[in-house]
Write an enzyme that holds these catalytic residues in place. Structure first.
Site, PDB file in Angstrom:
ATOM      1  N   GLU A   1       0.648  -1.450  -0.017  1.00 53.26           N
ATOM      2  CA  GLU A   1      -0.038  -0.073   0.004  1.00 53.26           C
ATOM      3  C   GLU A   1       0.876   1.301  -0.019  1.00 53.26           C
ATOM      4  O   GLU A   1       1.584   1.595   0.853  1.00 53.26           O
ATOM      5  CB  GLU A   1      -0.854   0.096   1.151  1.00 53.26           C
TER       6      GLU A   1
ATOM      7  N   CYS B   1      -3.404   8.404   4.066  1.00 52.31           N
ATOM      8  CA  CYS B   1      -3.276   7.930   2.728  1.00 52.31           C
ATOM      9  C   CYS B   1      -4.396   7.998   1.681  1.00 52.31           C
ATOM     10  O   CYS B   1      -4.384   8.098   0.493  1.00 52.31           O
ATOM     11  CB  CYS B   1      -2.682   6.518   2.610  1.00 52.31           C
TER      12      CYS B   1
END
Length: 455
Positions: free
Chosen positions: A210, A244
């Protein structure tokens, strides 16, 4: 043998015990760990707030979300991963076919500093539920949070060291990737992900990444502007912008652009602490670049590159500026007008990142259609980060936002290995799996094949 290697060896032994417990045995122990964390939420949230600089309430919310995922993984792993019968097909009708997902062994998890409980547990919980032992390398900025989680495991599930931590900087993370673990789950920047991937390539260690995002929000002319502005403020300024999958870009249809900016401007928080000493200078560089290229400040202004950092709203920022193309990871929102939703979709998809997005329109059917056209791993309609609280949904991105998935059934399978097994029940009426085939049997098989697939 180094400390990291010794830790992985201990995990290897623990993995055999843990995997042998079966889904029911693991479920009971995972739920015991869950209860321990839930009962100690105040202690853990205070530690997270101290290490990251976020508010105690935000830290508590992070723990709550993480526990929801842990609970789901514990309760659903057996159903998702357990052995199940699958159709055998015509050619293998004399066989019973089953599919099962088995533990990989030891998973190395390299966690980030912005959400030091929620994000790593998105890998840790699912890896444990799948039957693996875990070695967690928390960020060097939040080491005590990572150690707390492992200590909580040891208190709730005494005995084998199924969850352990190794502490240190990137060199320790690199050593973990070379240590013989069976998979790495990494969260961090795309630049660091490339280094981790190169190291994993040395030993063909698989990897799930990720890698961050440059998340966009599209606001249609028919949107509830109050709701959209509140969501943009939360997604862009919450946790000092260090999210994020939050919001960094907002594309607003021109007809409601001034009104949206006005509403958003009234929701800007005061200066916020940032977790790392490097991040404020990145925020300052992106704001300066946006202004140098012709963007304008609506609220705030360039900071002094130190924490706490003041929130900034930038408008009419050129699409080639750093504030649009690179992950800022600070309390900065770029708000640009678009002629129509199609232009907003095009600009959203022009990014090298593809983690998350959000769409606001009173026509939910239309908004869902817009979301489906976005090149992202997740999207929220008339909300931001809605997917973060849904444990059954997978999470991950495309492009520089990474590959592979955590959370949900996909996350459980990501940290398992599929095993296909067939068992012959009776001799095949037309036995083709032999060297001395009967030509007549082969002709009959070809005839049936043409009848089934050739017309």
């Amino acid at each position: 043998m180094t400390e990291v290697q010794a830790t992985v060896e201990r995990a290897r032994s623990a993995a055999r015990w843990w995997g042998g417990l079966g889904h029911n045995g693991r479920r009971a122990r995972l739920l015991a760990w869950k209860r321990h964390i839930a009962r100690q939420i105040s202690e853990l949230a205070a530690l997270v707030a101290e290490e990251t600089g976020k508010s105690p309430d935000d830290a508590a919310l992070e723990v709550m979300l993480a526990v929801e995922h842990l609970d789901w993984a514990a309760r659903n792993a057996g159903k998702v991963l357990g052995r199940q019968r699958v159709p055998s097909g015509m050619l293998a009708a004399n066989h019973v076919a089953t599919l099962e997902y088995l533990p990989l062994g030891v998973i190395g998890v390299i966690g980030p500093w912005n959400y030091p409980v929620y994000t790593p547990l998105g890998s840790v919980s699912y890896a444990l539920a799948a039957g693996n032992a875990v070695v967690l390398k928390p960020s060097e900025h939040t080491p005590r949070t990572g150690a707390w989680l492992a200590d909580a495991w040891a208190a709730a599930v005494p005995g084998e060291p199924v969850l352990q931590t190794v502490l240190g900087d990137g060199a320790v993370g690199a050593e973990l990737t070379r240590s013989g673990v069976d998979k790495i789950a990494f969260t961090g920047s795309a630049a660091t992900a490339r280094k981790v991937m190169a190291t994993c390539a040395e030993t063909l260690t698989p990897l799930v990444v990720e890698g961050g995002g440059k998340d966009a929000m599209i606001v249609a002319a028919d949107a509830d502007l109050d709701a959209a502005a509140r969501a943009a403020a939360f997604g862009g300024f919450g946790n000092a912008g260090q999210t994020c999958a939050g919001v960094e870009r907002v594309y607003v249809e021109r007809a409601v652009y001034p009104e949206f900016l006005d509403r958003l401007s009234g929701l800007v928080p005061g200066p916020q602490l940032m977790t790392t000493p490097e991040q404020p200078s990145i925020v300052r560089a992106h704001v300066d670049d946006a202004l140098a290229r012709g963007g304008r400040v609506v609220v705030g202004g360039p900071s002094d590159a130190s924490s706490p950092v003041a929130a900034v709203i930038l408008a009419e920022v050129p699409e080639d500026s750093l504030a649009v193309t690179e992950e800022t990871f600070g309390p900065t929102l770029v708000v640009n007008p678009v002629d129509n939703v199609d232009e907003g979709i095009r600009l959203t998809n022009a990014s090298k990142y593809g983690l998350a997005a959000s769409v606001f329109s009173k026509d939910s059917h239309r908004a869902t259609g817009i979301a489906r056209r976005l090149r992202t791993g997740a999207a929220s309609v008339n909300a931001v980060l809605g997917f973060a609280g849904v444990p059954s949904l997978p999470f991950g991105g495309v492009g520089d936002s990474g590959f592979g998935r955590i959370h949900g059934a996909d996350g459980l399978r990501e940290l398992s290995r599929a095993q296909a097994v067939t068992r012959q029940r009776f001799a095949a009426p037309m036995d083709l799996m032999r060297l001395d085939r009967d030509p007549k049997v082969m002709r009959r098989a070809l005839k049936l094949f043409h009848l089934r697939h050739g017309r």
